[in-house]
Every structure is written in C-alpha cells, then in structure tokens.
Design an enzyme around this catalytic site. Structure first.
Site, PDB file in Angstrom:
ATOM      1  N   GLU A 198      -5.235  -4.914  10.484  1.00  0.00           N
ATOM      2  CA  GLU A 198      -4.228  -3.881  10.712  1.00  0.00           C
ATOM      3  C   GLU A 198      -4.511  -3.168  12.026  1.00  0.00           C
ATOM      4  OE1 GLU A 198      -2.236  -2.690   6.736  1.00  0.00           O
ATOM      5  OE2 GLU A 198      -3.834  -1.275   7.186  1.00  0.00           O
ATOM      6  N   GLY A 210       2.988  -1.021   4.284  1.00  0.00           N
ATOM      7  CA  GLY A 210       3.030   0.409   3.977  1.00  0.00           C
ATOM      8  C   GLY A 210       4.451   0.851   3.667  1.00  0.00           C
ATOM      9  N   GLY A 211       5.104   1.445   4.661  1.00  0.00           N
ATOM     10  CA  GLY A 211       6.428   2.045   4.477  1.00  0.00           C
ATOM     11  C   GLY A 211       7.436   1.168   3.749  1.00  0.00           C
ATOM     12  N   HIS A 218      -9.412   1.126   4.767  1.00  0.00           N
ATOM     13  CA  HIS A 218      -8.151   1.292   5.498  1.00  0.00           C
ATOM     14  C   HIS A 218      -8.371   2.204   6.710  1.00  0.00           C
ATOM     15  CE1 HIS A 218      -4.047   2.444   6.433  1.00  0.00           C
ATOM     16  NE2 HIS A 218      -3.693   1.331   5.834  1.00  0.00           N
ATOM     17  N   GLU A 246      -6.738   4.587   7.836  1.00  0.00           N
ATOM     18  CA  GLU A 246      -6.533   6.023   7.566  1.00  0.00           C
ATOM     19  C   GLU A 246      -7.763   6.624   6.912  1.00  0.00           C
ATOM     20  OE1 GLU A 246      -2.835   5.425   5.524  1.00  0.00           O
ATOM     21  OE2 GLU A 246      -1.917   4.874   7.439  1.00  0.00           O
ATOM     22  N   ASN A 295       0.875  -1.176   0.000  1.00  0.00           N
ATOM     23  CA  ASN A 295       0.000   0.000   0.000  1.00  0.00           C
ATOM     24  C   ASN A 295       0.911   1.225   0.000  1.00  0.00           C
ATOM     25  OD1 ASN A 295      -1.768   2.070   0.473  1.00  0.00           O
ATOM     26  ND2 ASN A 295      -2.368   1.407   2.532  1.00  0.00           N
ATOM     27  N   TRP A 296       1.017   1.847  -1.162  1.00  0.00           N
ATOM     28  CA  TRP A 296       1.954   2.975  -1.283  1.00  0.00           C
ATOM     29  C   TRP A 296       1.426   4.241  -0.618  1.00  0.00           C
ATOM     30  CZ3 TRP A 296       4.217   2.995  -6.984  1.00  0.00           C
ATOM     31  CH2 TRP A 296       4.815   1.755  -7.230  1.00  0.00           C
TER      32      TRP A 296
HETATM   33  P1  13P Z   1       3.226   0.425   7.723  1.00  0.00           P
HETATM   34  O1  13P Z   1       3.736  -0.848   7.090  1.00  0.00           O
HETATM   35  O2  13P Z   1       3.945   1.651   7.237  1.00  0.00           O
HETATM   36  O3  13P Z   1       3.135   0.314   9.206  1.00  0.00           O
HETATM   37  O4  13P Z   1       1.716   0.608   7.183  1.00  0.00           O
HETATM   38  C1  13P Z   1       0.830  -0.446   7.272  1.00  0.00           C
HETATM   39  C2  13P Z   1      -0.378  -0.113   6.486  1.00  0.00           C
HETATM   40  O5  13P Z   1      -1.146   0.753   6.858  1.00  0.00           O
HETATM   41  C3  13P Z   1      -0.596  -0.842   5.233  1.00  0.00           C
HETATM   42  O6  13P Z   1      -1.866  -0.598   4.724  1.00  0.00           O
END
Ligand code: 13P
Length: 252
Positions: free
Chosen positions: A167, A234-235, A95, A97, A9-10
């Site tokens: 998550e 993510g990161g 998600h 966020e 997930n960019w």
């Molecule tokens: P991180 O891997 O940066 O903790 O993010 C996880 C995420 O939200 C993937 O959707």
C-alpha cells in the site's frame, strides 16, 4: 495457482446496525461467487455481529489489528484469543495508518504477526512507502525494510499463512492510484525479497495484494498484473455496489 483475495478494510467506519446492512448486501451479491476469496474487516466492536451474519458463508472475517500478548493489563488492547473466539479468520497488521498515527514499527508489527500466527489467525501484513520516500527514490529501500523487518524470524511454514499488502501511502484515500506498472514493479520486488528470505516456492505461493484507491474501474487492470494477487480496499469497501464491483472485476 494463487487464488486472488479482495479484502475490505473498513477502518473506523460503520456502526453495528450499518455492519449488518452492509454484510447482508454483500452476502446477497457474493455468496455464490467463489472465484475470488473475499474478506471484510470491520472495527473490533462489530466483529461479533459480523461473525453471526457470516456463519456458513464463504465471505471471511478479518480484524484490523491485534495485540501481541495473550492477555493481561493492557488497557484498550485486543488479543489473539479474543479474536479467535469471535470467529475471526484474518487480521490486518502494520497498516500505514497504524505506523503513522500509532507509532508502529517493524518490530511491533513483527510481534503482532507472530501473535496472530500463534492463535491460528492469518495475517495481512501491510508495507509501503510514503510520498517523500517515493520522491526521494527510496521506495525499494523502505519496502525492503518493511518486508524483512515485519516478517523476520518466520519459518517457511508460517510464511505460507501470510498475505502481504503493498500500500503506497501516497495512494491511500487520495484517489491517486499507483499505475498498474508502478504497482507491478514493487510487487515483483516484494516477491524477489520473499524469495531471498524464504525460498522461491514460498515466494511464488505468497499472495501480494495492492491497496490504495482501488475502485471497480481500476481493479481489472491492477489484478491482471502478474504479481498482483488481489486488493486491500478502503473507501470503496464501504458500499455494496463498489466492493462487489471490485470483486467481480478482479481478473481470475
Ligand atoms: P483507500 O482504498 O480508501 O485508498 O484505502 C486503502 C487502504 O488503506 C486499505 O487498507
């Protein structure tokens, strides 16, 4: 047998040019690696160039959101037919966020899941508790709510197209990974919830990814858990080396 699935997930990172560079690097390292299903989810504007880069490749393409109407006066939104026409396979829905900053609820997540299915897209449906909820002992209640609400009204046939991503919000972008035991406990609970909703065979066939500070160093242990079927990253999905490291360390 559930094939493990690692999705990147960019989020809101990478320009068109950077998208081409990153995907070129991933193709170099992963084109012949088919033990694990690999998905990249760039921002909307980068999907066409990503689709061009990925023609005839085993790496799949995902979007990060979808609106529930097919078309209309919905300024700023992107529909299922638009994503399908670009060559998108998967779409991340719900998600944390989006739940946190854009007021997503289980109801709107559910509408998006149905819109994805209607357009032949495969939803990656995100669920998970925040820190206050975990510390308040509400993890299972929240996850139960997210799972039952987000997947309400799906047929067993539709459910077979869904990937669930657990998550825990407190583990996202914080460097704080859930321990493999903590993650496994919730994954098992999610599978039990799915069994109640859709029957044991569907629950057993559903892939449940873990997401939250997944790195090459912890990918093997997490994906060795019986109910963890991959990762939503993510990161660490923003660099060739770390994303490839996660894919190759995934227990198959
Ligand atoms: P991180 O891997 O940066 O903790 O993010 C996880 C995420 O939200 C993937 O959707």
């Amino acid at each position: 047998m559930r094939k493990k699935i690692i999705a990147g997930n960019w989020k809101m990172f990478k320009t068109v040019q950077e998208t081409e560079q990153l995907i070129t690097g991933l193709k170099r390292e992963l084109s012949d690696y088919t033990k694990v299903e690999v998905v990249v989810c760039p921002p909307f504007v980068n999907l066409p160039v990503a689709a061009d880069c990925l023609v005839d490749n085993t790496i799949k393409l995902g979007a990060q959101n979808i609106f529930w109407e097919q078309e209309g006066a919905f300024t700023g939104e992107i529909s299922g037919p638009m994503l399908k026409a670009v060559g998108v396979d998967y779409v991340i829905v719900g998600h944390s966020e989006r739940r946190q900053y854009f007021h997503e609820t289980n109801e709107t997540v559910n509408k998006r899941v149905k819109a994805a299915l209607k357009n032949g897209l495969l939803p990656i449906v995100c669920v998970g508790e925040n820190l206050a909820e975990r510390e308040g002992g509400k993890t299972f209640d929240v996850v139960n709510d997210h799972v039952t609400g987000s997947l309400a009204g799906l047929t067993t046939e539709e459910m077979q197209k869904i990937v669930v991503a657990y998550e825990p919000v407190w583990a996202i972008g914080t460097g704080k990974t859930a321990t493999s035991a903590q993650a496994q406990e919730v994954h098992k609970f999610i599978r039990e919830t799915l069994a109640k909703m859709f029957g044991q065979p569907v629950a057993d066939a559903t892939r449940i990814q873990y997401g939250g500070s997944v790195k090459p160093e912890n990918a093997a242990e997490l994906t060795a858990q019986p109910d963890i079927d991959g990762a939503l990253v993510g990161g660490a999905s923003l660099k060739v080396e770390s994303f490839v490291g996660i894919v190759k360390n995934t227990k198959v």
